[in-house]
Enzyme design. Structure first.
Site, PDB file in Angstrom:
ATOM      1  N   ASP A 142      14.068  22.130 -33.769  1.00 38.72           N
ATOM      2  CA  ASP A 142      14.164  20.993 -32.857  1.00 38.72           C
ATOM      3  C   ASP A 142      12.825  20.619 -32.219  1.00 38.72           C
ATOM      4  O   ASP A 142      12.718  19.568 -31.581  1.00 38.72           O
ATOM      5  CB  ASP A 142      15.168  21.295 -31.734  1.00 38.72           C
ATOM      6  CG  ASP A 142      16.581  21.469 -32.249  1.00 38.72           C
ATOM      7  OD1 ASP A 142      16.957  20.733 -33.181  1.00 38.72           O
ATOM      8  OD2 ASP A 142      17.310  22.342 -31.754  1.00 38.72           O
TER       9      ASP A 142
ATOM     10  N   GLU B 200       0.801  -1.219   0.000  1.00 43.94           N
ATOM     11  CA  GLU B 200       0.000   0.000   0.000  1.00 43.94           C
ATOM     12  C   GLU B 200       0.838   1.277   0.000  1.00 43.94           C
ATOM     13  O   GLU B 200       0.350   2.354  -0.299  1.00 43.94           O
ATOM     14  CB  GLU B 200      -0.965   0.018   1.192  1.00 43.94           C
ATOM     15  CG  GLU B 200      -0.306  -0.030   2.558  1.00 43.94           C
ATOM     16  CD  GLU B 200       0.058  -1.445   2.972  1.00 43.94           C
ATOM     17  OE1 GLU B 200       0.814  -1.594   3.931  1.00 43.94           O
ATOM     18  OE2 GLU B 200      -0.399  -2.388   2.312  1.00 43.94           O
TER      19      GLU B 200
ATOM     20  N   ASN C 134       2.881  -5.965   9.392  1.00 49.52           N
ATOM     21  CA  ASN C 134       2.958  -5.418   8.035  1.00 49.52           C
ATOM     22  C   ASN C 134       3.042  -3.900   8.054  1.00 49.52           C
ATOM     23  O   ASN C 134       3.809  -3.294   7.294  1.00 49.52           O
ATOM     24  CB  ASN C 134       1.731  -5.862   7.239  1.00 49.52           C
ATOM     25  CG  ASN C 134       1.797  -5.404   5.793  1.00 49.52           C
ATOM     26  OD1 ASN C 134       2.716  -5.749   5.068  1.00 49.52           O
ATOM     27  ND2 ASN C 134       0.830  -4.607   5.395  1.00 49.52           N
TER      28      ASN C 134
ATOM     29  N   ASP D 153      21.942  18.337 -30.954  1.00 45.07           N
ATOM     30  CA  ASP D 153      22.448  19.198 -32.006  1.00 45.07           C
ATOM     31  C   ASP D 153      23.933  19.457 -31.743  1.00 45.07           C
ATOM     32  O   ASP D 153      24.493  18.961 -30.766  1.00 45.07           O
ATOM     33  CB  ASP D 153      21.648  20.508 -32.068  1.00 45.07           C
ATOM     34  CG  ASP D 153      21.777  21.344 -30.799  1.00 45.07           C
ATOM     35  OD1 ASP D 153      22.425  20.883 -29.840  1.00 45.07           O
ATOM     36  OD2 ASP D 153      21.229  22.455 -30.765  1.00 45.07           O
TER      37      ASP D 153
ATOM     38  N   ASP E 200       6.164  -1.664   6.593  1.00 47.87           N
ATOM     39  CA  ASP E 200       5.983  -0.612   5.595  1.00 47.87           C
ATOM     40  C   ASP E 200       6.595   0.705   6.067  1.00 47.87           C
ATOM     41  O   ASP E 200       7.229   1.422   5.289  1.00 47.87           O
ATOM     42  CB  ASP E 200       4.491  -0.410   5.295  1.00 47.87           C
ATOM     43  CG  ASP E 200       3.936  -1.491   4.381  1.00 47.87           C
ATOM     44  OD1 ASP E 200       4.733  -2.096   3.645  1.00 47.87           O
ATOM     45  OD2 ASP E 200       2.717  -1.738   4.416  1.00 47.87           O
TER      46      ASP E 200
ATOM     47  N   ASP F 178      17.542  23.247 -28.910  1.00 51.50           N
ATOM     48  CA  ASP F 178      17.068  24.537 -28.416  1.00 51.50           C
ATOM     49  C   ASP F 178      16.481  25.430 -29.499  1.00 51.50           C
ATOM     50  O   ASP F 178      16.093  26.551 -29.225  1.00 51.50           O
ATOM     51  CB  ASP F 178      18.220  25.288 -27.733  1.00 51.50           C
ATOM     52  CG  ASP F 178      19.345  25.634 -28.700  1.00 51.50           C
ATOM     53  OD1 ASP F 178      19.316  25.150 -29.839  1.00 51.50           O
ATOM     54  OD2 ASP F 178      20.259  26.384 -28.317  1.00 51.50           O
TER      55      ASP F 178
ATOM     56  N   ASN G 163       6.699 -14.415   3.143  1.00 49.19           N
ATOM     57  CA  ASN G 163       5.760 -14.484   4.270  1.00 49.19           C
ATOM     58  C   ASN G 163       4.595 -15.423   3.965  1.00 49.19           C
ATOM     59  O   ASN G 163       4.199 -16.241   4.795  1.00 49.19           O
ATOM     60  CB  ASN G 163       5.223 -13.092   4.599  1.00 49.19           C
ATOM     61  CG  ASN G 163       6.206 -12.290   5.423  1.00 49.19           C
ATOM     62  OD1 ASN G 163       7.211 -12.822   5.890  1.00 49.19           O
ATOM     63  ND2 ASN G 163       5.926 -11.018   5.593  1.00 49.19           N
TER      64      ASN G 163
END
Length: 904
Positions: free
Chosen positions: A650, A333, A739, A375, A743, A646, A714
């Site tokens: 382009d 989660e 858990n 370029d 986390d 630039d 697990n």
């Protein structure tokens, strides 16, 4: 303001019969005088006070998708992901089984499971919201560093002279008089007042690559009357006197009055329809593929856990609750929060390296990039062009050539490129040379474009004679010339002379010079006119050559070597001459090989081009569309392609690249088309950004691999325990707590470091490797879970339902500590704590969780959830089990790397 993104309607088929604003259509039919009167405007521009009043009334000139949603809406969006949906479903089921049904039977409801699941959901969503809110704020601040402006005429007060000034596009108002030239974005929907050879790219709206010509008066367009053109049902976007927000000027100049801004523009109406509908990027697809992999794993494993516990224990209610807890345990989660946090941190870190990320998801493509197309000018070179020589056809210095060059560069009104600036700068140091032509009056101009590759101006002398002065690329200029000036003589330009001039130009190219040809023609008396066209660029007399020098950057060679070391090959895509480009490439350590020219690309089909693009390094004399073709061929070969550019030419390539990179000094259209802006036009800055992109992506992959393998281990352990133990190996509430703590221990991963080995080559999403990693590494922890089961069963006597609390407490602590230890074991392919130490935030967070995990069974809270204090002589056994786990995990890691040649 981000007017242009990669998900504009141009990606789809061109819209037909789409209704534009009635205002734009009305003004297309009206005369210029009527349009100005309708908006209480004049050619001199608005008074500042009136402009401010209109801005207050109409609001900023911004389109819908430019705004982030308000904080409450962002908070709701934080709950919209598949993992949270799974958890909320589990919370609803748990509410029925733990609360509603017991209360109906007169029993006390158990709120613990529901509270923990809801806590996990709220914590995940709040953290995700906070990170995305912060990253949005950071992105806005970074975008503010890149200004997109427009040139408008404004007056301080009535009667004052108009002053041309640049203002942010967002401050444009209806009635403003805007001045447009090559490279400019069209800042709003505008009605043209004056135009000269104006070509506009509408690819952002129509998807059609070729620019269209726009006119200040309707006249007869393609054989149609003015009314017919304005009422054309085919496509209102073809209105010749209207230019639309989001398009850009390819060549020419214009003055226009703004007739619609913001959401009232055509682009604004489209933006409303596509808010939130941006196409999925490779990053999005990667996250989703892994998410659904884990969800499918949960949907398979959880029913198995339910059935085994239900049949072996006989208590289907507890088996069901336990299966729900396993489902929660398998659900990562925190994934959305970890992703958002990593991207936000990466963007801020890259900003410190002078790299502004306009779109956060582009960071992953930055790290995955394995081909950089760039370029030449200003990237490999110093972007400091100097006029080195002005020569006649024999290669001798000739001041007449300089005078003609000054006329051409001084009188052109488009974007003055670096060569024009070099001519003017050079001539200003020789005022006696240009004094004789300083009084010429400009008559007209034929702006530069990337097909003709030349620029012409027409000037008038004191005797009212018109002189056409044209400069441009060698072969294109010789193609429209018919004579050469040899001293006081003018001789025909035959094939032999043409070959001699081309050879002389190539010789100068080989010395590192960029070469332009300069030619003139005096218009005959019956040809003189106020407006000239491209057809008048004919029968020119070649006057001589201009040679320019743009030395390579000192930092280019080490930067290219660093990129190559990190698995990024560099290809040069340029409109310039292949000989000059090859010379520059050699000087910076890039082997040019055999260049591929634009005219050769034009003759190739897509399959043949795909076969060649990987082999070649230099692609020279390209048009903008040819640059895009090269990029698309590389992408079709499986490469993640970045493009650094630039200029106006382009923009198509920047939009088509996986990651478009521009610079703060680039043209408006280039900056708007790019995903990433460099505040320094340096490849070394780019290389640092690539490494930061890989580090950001690596920390996301690190979390996914850890979570997937740990969850698989697990569940595997749960299956073994459920099959052989006569009671639940851990209560549902205990599994949920474990858990949640695991986390939390991973929240510091965005601040972790990546191994140098990981950063050495491009990284892409690989869901297959994550699944393989899960199956190989996950069961490693199960070996020591089973060892813990045996220890608790045989040594500590926790082998009956009466002693299940001791069993569950022992596995709770061992499972939490081994899972948390996984963070250090799996975060690196080296030996943890010795060869690679985690960042301080990770060390602190994991140590805190481990300490808390050992403490809980001894606390009152532990007693509430069915845990009990562990005997102290259990802990030496625990240390031995954890040490054994570290040794086996490291061995499995080594075996995995040898077997598959990769870790993450």
């Amino acid at each position: 303001m981000n007017l242009m993104t990669k998900v504009v309607p141009g990606a789809a088929a061109r819209p037909r019969n789409r209704k534009l604003s009635t205002r734009a259509i009305r003004e297309a039919r009206n005369s210029i005088e009527t349009t100005l009167a309708n908006f209480r405007a004049s050619g001199g521009g608005l008074v500042e006070a009136e402009a401010a009043a209109r801005l207050a009334k109409d609001g900023l000139n911004e389109v819908a998708h430019d705004h982030r949603p308000p904080a409450p809406v962002q908070l709701l969006h934080a709950f919209a992901n598949p993992f949270i949906a799974v958890l909320m479903t589990l919370a609803a089921i748990s509410s029925v089984t733990d609360i509603i049904l017991p209360l109906r039977h007169g029993e006390t409801g158990d709120y613990t499971s529901v509270v923990i699941i809801v806590t996990m959901v709220v914590l995940s969503a709040l953290l995700r919201f906070w990170q995305e809110y912060r990253s949005g704020k950071a992105a806005d601040a970074l975008k503010a560093m890149v200004r997109t402006t427009a040139t408008v005429r404004r007056r301080a007060d009535e009667g004052d002279a108009a002053i041309a000034r640049e203002i942010p596009m967002a401050e444009i108002v209806v009635g403003d008089i805007v001045q447009l030239s090559a490279g400019d974005m069209i800042p709003a929907d505008v009605r043209l007042l004056e135009s000269r050879d104006l070509f506009v790219s509408q690819a952002a709206l129509t998807g059609e690559a070729l620019p269209v010509e726009k006119y200040d008066t309707l006249g007869a367009v393609a054989g149609k009357s003015a009314d017919a053109a304005a009422n054309d049902d085919a496509d209102a976007l073809d209105l010749p006197t209207i230019c639309f927000m989001g398009t850009n000027v390819v060549s020419g100049t214009a003055t226009a009055v703004v007739v619609a801004t913001g959401a009232r523009t055509y682009f604004g109406s489209l933006a409303k329809a596509i808010v939130g509908s941006r196409a999925e990027t490779a990053f999005d697809r990667g996250v989703n593929s892994v998410s659904w992999l884990l969800i499918r794993f949960m949907l398979v494993m959880v029913p198995i856990v339910l059935l085994i516990n239900g049949f072996t224990k006989g208590d289907w209610t507890n088996a069901f609750l336990f299966a729900l807890a396993v489902a929660v345990g398998v659900t990562p989660e925190m994934l959305p929060m970890i992703v958002s946090s990593n991207l936000a941190k990466g963007a801020v870190a890259m900003a410190r390296r002078k790299v502004v990320v306009k779109r956060l998801n582009a960071i992953q493509n930055f790290g995955a990039m394995d081909v950089l197309c760039t370029d030449k000018t200003g990237t490999l070179t110093q972007d400091r062009i100097i006029l080195e020589q002005h020569l006649n056809i024999h290669g001798e210095r000739d001041d007449a050539v300089l005078r003609y060059a000054w006329i051409n560069s001084h009188h052109q009104s488009g974007v003055r490129n670096l060569m024009d600036q070099a001519v003017i700068r050079f001539a200003s140091e020789l005022p006696e040379v240009i004094r004789t032509v300083a009084n010429y009056r400009k008559v007209d101009e034929l702006p530069f474009d990337f097909v003709r590759r030349r620029l012409s101006v027409v000037v008038e002398d004191a005797d009212q004679r018109h002189l056409i002065v044209c400069k441009g690329a060698v072969e294109e200029m010789l193609g429209i010339s018919h004579a050469i000036r040899d001293g006081d003589l003018v001789r025909p330009l035959g094939d032999e002379e043409r070959g001699t001039l081309i050879a002389r130009a190539r010789a100068m190219n080989a010395e590192g010079f960029r070469v332009l040809v300069l030619a003139t023609r005096e218009a005959a008396d019956d040809e003189r006119k106020p407006l000239y066209g491209i057809a008048d660029e004919r029968d020119l007399i070649v006057e001589g050559f201009l040679t320019f020098l743009d030395p390579p950057k000192e930092s280019a060679a080490p930067a290219l070597a660093a990129l190559a070391e990190h698995g990024v090959s560099v290809k040069v895509l340029t409109g310039d001459n292949e000989v000059v480009t090859a010379r520059i490439c050699r000087e910076v350590g890039l082997e040019p090989g055999q260049p591929l020219l634009g005219r050769e690309i034009e003759a190739l089909d897509d399959a043949r081009l795909r076969a060649l693009v990987d082999e070649r390094t230099i692609f020279a004399k390209l048009t903008p569309l040819q640059k895009s073709r090269v990029l698309q061929a590389l992408q079709a070969n499986g490469h993640t392609v970045g493009f650094l550019g630039d200029g106006i030419n382009d923009a198509p390539a920047l939009r088509d690249a996986d990651v478009g990179i521009s610079v703060d000094s680039g043209t408006d259209i280039a900056k708007e088309s790019a995903d990433i802006i460099l505040l320094e036009k340096s490849l070394m800055v780019l290389e640092e950004g690539v490494l930061k992109g890989r580090e950001t992506f690596g920390n996301i992959i690190k979390y996914l691999n850890m979570t997937a393998s740990s969850n698989f281990g697990n569940v595997f352990s749960v299956l073994i325990a459920s099959a052989f133990i006569p009671f639940l190996p851990m209560l549902a509430i205990q599994l949920l707590i474990q858990n949640l703590m695991y986390d939390v221990s991973q929240l510091a991963l965005p601040w972790d470091r990546m191994d140098r080995e990981f950063l050495k080559r491009p990284r892409k999403w690989d869901a297959r490797n994550i699944g393989r990693f899960m199956v190989w590494i996950g069961p490693t922890s199960s070996i020591f879970d089973v060892a813990t089961f045996a220890l608790l069963w045989f040594v500590f006597g926790a082998n009956t339902p009466a002693h299940q609390s001791l069993f569950q407490s022992g596995w709770f602590v061992e499972g939490l500590l081994s899972q948390t230890l996984v963070v250090h074991m799996l975060r690196t392919q080296r030996i943890p704590f010795f060869q690679s130490v985690a960042a301080l935030p990770v060390l602190v967070m994991t140590a805190l969780i481990c300490t808390l995990g050992v403490f809980i069974p001894f606390s009152a809270f532990g007693a509430m959830v069915g845990l009990q204090p562990l005997p102290w002589h259990y802990f030496p056994w625990l240390v031995a089990i954890l040490l054994g786990y570290c040794i086996v995990a490291q061995s499995m890691k080594t075996l995995y790397i040898r077997r598959f040649g990769q870790w993450f």
